[in-house]
Motif scaffolding. Structure first.
Motif, PDB file in Angstrom:
ATOM      1  N   LEU A  96       0.822  -1.211   0.000  1.00  0.00           N
ATOM      2  CA  LEU A  96       0.000   0.000   0.000  1.00  0.00           C
ATOM      3  C   LEU A  96       0.855   1.258   0.000  1.00  0.00           C
ATOM      4  O   LEU A  96       0.445   2.307  -0.519  1.00  0.00           O
ATOM      5  CB  LEU A  96      -0.926  -0.008   1.220  1.00  0.00           C
ATOM      6  CG  LEU A  96      -2.075  -1.016   1.207  1.00  0.00           C
ATOM      7  CD1 LEU A  96      -2.801  -1.001   2.536  1.00  0.00           C
ATOM      8  CD2 LEU A  96      -3.041  -0.726   0.070  1.00  0.00           C
ATOM      9  N   SER A 100       1.596   5.177  -3.137  1.00  0.00           N
ATOM     10  CA  SER A 100       0.984   6.272  -2.391  1.00  0.00           C
ATOM     11  C   SER A 100       1.987   6.954  -1.480  1.00  0.00           C
ATOM     12  O   SER A 100       1.986   8.189  -1.334  1.00  0.00           O
ATOM     13  CB  SER A 100      -0.193   5.745  -1.560  1.00  0.00           C
ATOM     14  OG  SER A 100      -1.172   5.167  -2.391  1.00  0.00           O
ATOM     15  N   SER A 182      -2.609   0.976  -4.479  1.00  0.00           N
ATOM     16  CA  SER A 182      -1.649   2.039  -4.226  1.00  0.00           C
ATOM     17  C   SER A 182      -1.359   2.865  -5.474  1.00  0.00           C
ATOM     18  O   SER A 182      -1.200   4.092  -5.397  1.00  0.00           O
ATOM     19  CB  SER A 182      -0.345   1.437  -3.692  1.00  0.00           C
ATOM     20  OG  SER A 182       0.616   2.433  -3.427  1.00  0.00           O
ATOM     21  N   LEU A 188      -1.969   7.994   0.896  1.00  0.00           N
ATOM     22  CA  LEU A 188      -1.840   6.756   1.650  1.00  0.00           C
ATOM     23  C   LEU A 188      -3.103   6.473   2.449  1.00  0.00           C
ATOM     24  O   LEU A 188      -3.474   5.315   2.654  1.00  0.00           O
ATOM     25  CB  LEU A 188      -0.622   6.844   2.569  1.00  0.00           C
ATOM     26  CG  LEU A 188      -0.227   5.569   3.312  1.00  0.00           C
ATOM     27  CD1 LEU A 188       0.038   4.432   2.347  1.00  0.00           C
ATOM     28  CD2 LEU A 188       0.990   5.822   4.185  1.00  0.00           C
ATOM     29  N   ALA A 191      -5.496   4.824   0.150  1.00  0.00           N
ATOM     30  CA  ALA A 191      -5.065   3.448  -0.097  1.00  0.00           C
ATOM     31  C   ALA A 191      -5.431   2.536   1.063  1.00  0.00           C
ATOM     32  O   ALA A 191      -5.864   1.392   0.857  1.00  0.00           O
ATOM     33  CB  ALA A 191      -3.561   3.408  -0.347  1.00  0.00           C
TER      34      ALA A 191
END
Length: 477
Positions: A96, A100, A182, A188, A191
């Protein structure tokens, strides 16, 4: 091998150069291991939790004594399963963060400014996530196995090989799925929110695997590993084909028009909603064409049904699966319903059940890339084949034929058609289309609607025959 990958996996994208993939992987590994706190947490959990789990199994074994050895043995086997999966879950966190995190650190533009190919960047990041996660998982399994062997003298040998394979497949699915999330999200936080589409299905898979281990069906884990590996390859293909640095960078400055996206997906013409009546009237004449376009998927679906039936018959004849478990699962499908033969209630129950199966295949087709539909076909074929093998053993194959053939000759082909169109919807996610991804998906959904105009009446006819004809034939047999 490289030619095969370039021809099938990277269709529509330039094949990667292994040297540059290793370069990206080394870069990512340096960044992921540079965080001392994360590194210490990952490694300590890899060794501490297996030792604690081994100690817990030892304490329970000593408490139960010799009479409870079978229970402690099952507990040790299930413990090995969860111990090996916990470090693999770190792969989800790292995947992830792959794109991101770089976007938030403002280093993604620098990486995209290089002459590296999209496939090289994508595969390098996946390799950098898989290597530490699998290393920690297998290290945790080794520590746990050694600890249990030293403390109790028991080694779960039957589970070790399938655990290694299924852990690899699970890590591949989580990494490929999380990397897609991602690469297609801006932050983030977004994500992490979208990660539920990976976590929830994997949680169900893990629970099913634990049930298999408890039920002494460890050999089924090999099939689960193969299924997960197929999903991982499809997700990898989907990620590579939809990974485009220009589009990713443009998302920051050009927000998507969600209204136009919905109109293109469901109507194909902005501002002109399609009513059900007009849609049916326009598509009836296109039903034969839809089935011609789905011929290969129909062949695959029929092959899955036949393969599941053969495997079910072999499982019954060889005693691979307990009879009580299979017949209990089959009878549970009608639990809580008054299934009185020769009544509209039974007809409605059978018809609704078949429609629900087709609906589940369609709804999970985009998420699972058609694998759920194929799995349901295998399960249905397995159930029919197992029951047939059981009646063959007790020399009552004629009774099985009387209870299956009258409606089965219509119901099973209709189920094959429903699965085939769902497979096409899933395949549209990983098959590049010159007219764009949305148009390919919309075409597959439209063909599913056209196909449903034929296989839904087949479901109704099969339910009527099963309710009013099959029961009469069984009495005469």
């Amino acid at each position: 091998m490289r030619t095969w990958l370039g021809r099938h996996l990277f269709t529509g994208a330039r094949a990667p150069r292994p040297g540059f993939v290793r370069l990206i992987a080394r870069r990512e590994l340096r960044e992921s291991t540079s965080d001392t706190r994360l590194f210490i947490a990952m490694t300590s959990l890899t060794f501490v939790i297996p030792l604690l789990a081994a100690g817990g199994v030892t304490a329970i074994t000593n408490y139960l004594g010799h009479g409870g050895f079978a229970i402690s043995q099952r507990l040790a086997e299930v413990g090995a399963f969860f111990v090996v999966f916990l470090p693999a879950s770190f792969s989800l966190v790292l995947a992830l963060e792959s794109f991101s995190g770089e976007r938030e650190r403002n280093t993604l533009e620098t990486l995209f400014a290089t002459q590296l190919r999209e496939s090289e960047i994508y595969l390098g990041k996946i390799a950098a996530v898989l290597l530490p996660s699998l290393t920690l998982s297998y290290s945790a399994l080794a520590v746990y196995t050694i600890g249990v062997a030293l403390f109790t003298g028991f080694v779960p040998t039957d589970e070790l090989a399938p655990l290694v394979a299924v852990t690899l497949a699970q890590a591949l699915v989580m990494v490929t799925g999380a990397t897609i999330v991602s690469s297609q999200t801006k932050t983030l936080r977004s994500a992490n929110v979208m990660a539920s589409f990976v976590i929830i299905p994997m949680s169900g898979v893990i629970q099913a695997e634990s049930v298999l281990i408890i039920s002494k069906l460890e050999w089924v884990l090999w099939g689960v590993a193969i299924m997960l590996a197929i999903v991982a390859l499809l997700l990898l293909r989907l990620g590579v084909l939809n990974f485009n640095r220009e589009n990713i960078l443009a998302k920051d400055s050009r927000p998507p028009d969600r209204g136009a996206l919905a109109r293109r997906l469901f109507t194909g013409a902005p501002g002109s909603p399609v009513t059900v009546v007009r849609w049916v009237a326009r598509q009836v004449r296109a039903i034969p064409g839809a089935y011609r376009r789905t011929a290969s998927a129909i062949a695959v679906s029929a092959g899955l049904l036949i393969g599941g039936g053969l495997f079910g018959a072999a499982a019954a004849l060889l005693g691979l699966v307990p009879t009580r478990a299979v017949f209990g699962a089959v009878s549970a499908a009608s639990a809580g319903h008054e299934v009185v033969v020769g009544t509209p209630h039974l007809f409605g129950f059978i018809f609704t059940h078949n429609l629900l199966v087709g609906f589940v295949m369609l709804m999970f087709a985009p998420i699972s890339l058609g694998v759920v539909g194929g799995l349901l076909m295998i399960v249905n074929g397995f159930a029919v084949g197992y029951v047939g093998g059981y009646f063959f053993q007790i020399h009552q194959l004629g009774l099985f034929a009387c209870g299956t053939l009258p409606h089965g000759v219509i119901e099973l082909p209709a189920l094959v058609f429903a699965c085939a169109f769902a497979l096409r919807v899933g395949a549209s996610m990983v098959r590049p289309s010159p007219e764009g991804w949305l148009r390919g998906m919309r075409g597959a959904l439209a063909d599913y609607g056209r196909g449903a105009l034929f296989f839904i009446p087949l479901f109704a006819i099969a339910a009527f025959i099963e309710d009013y004809v099959t029961t009469t034939v069984m009495r005469s047999c």
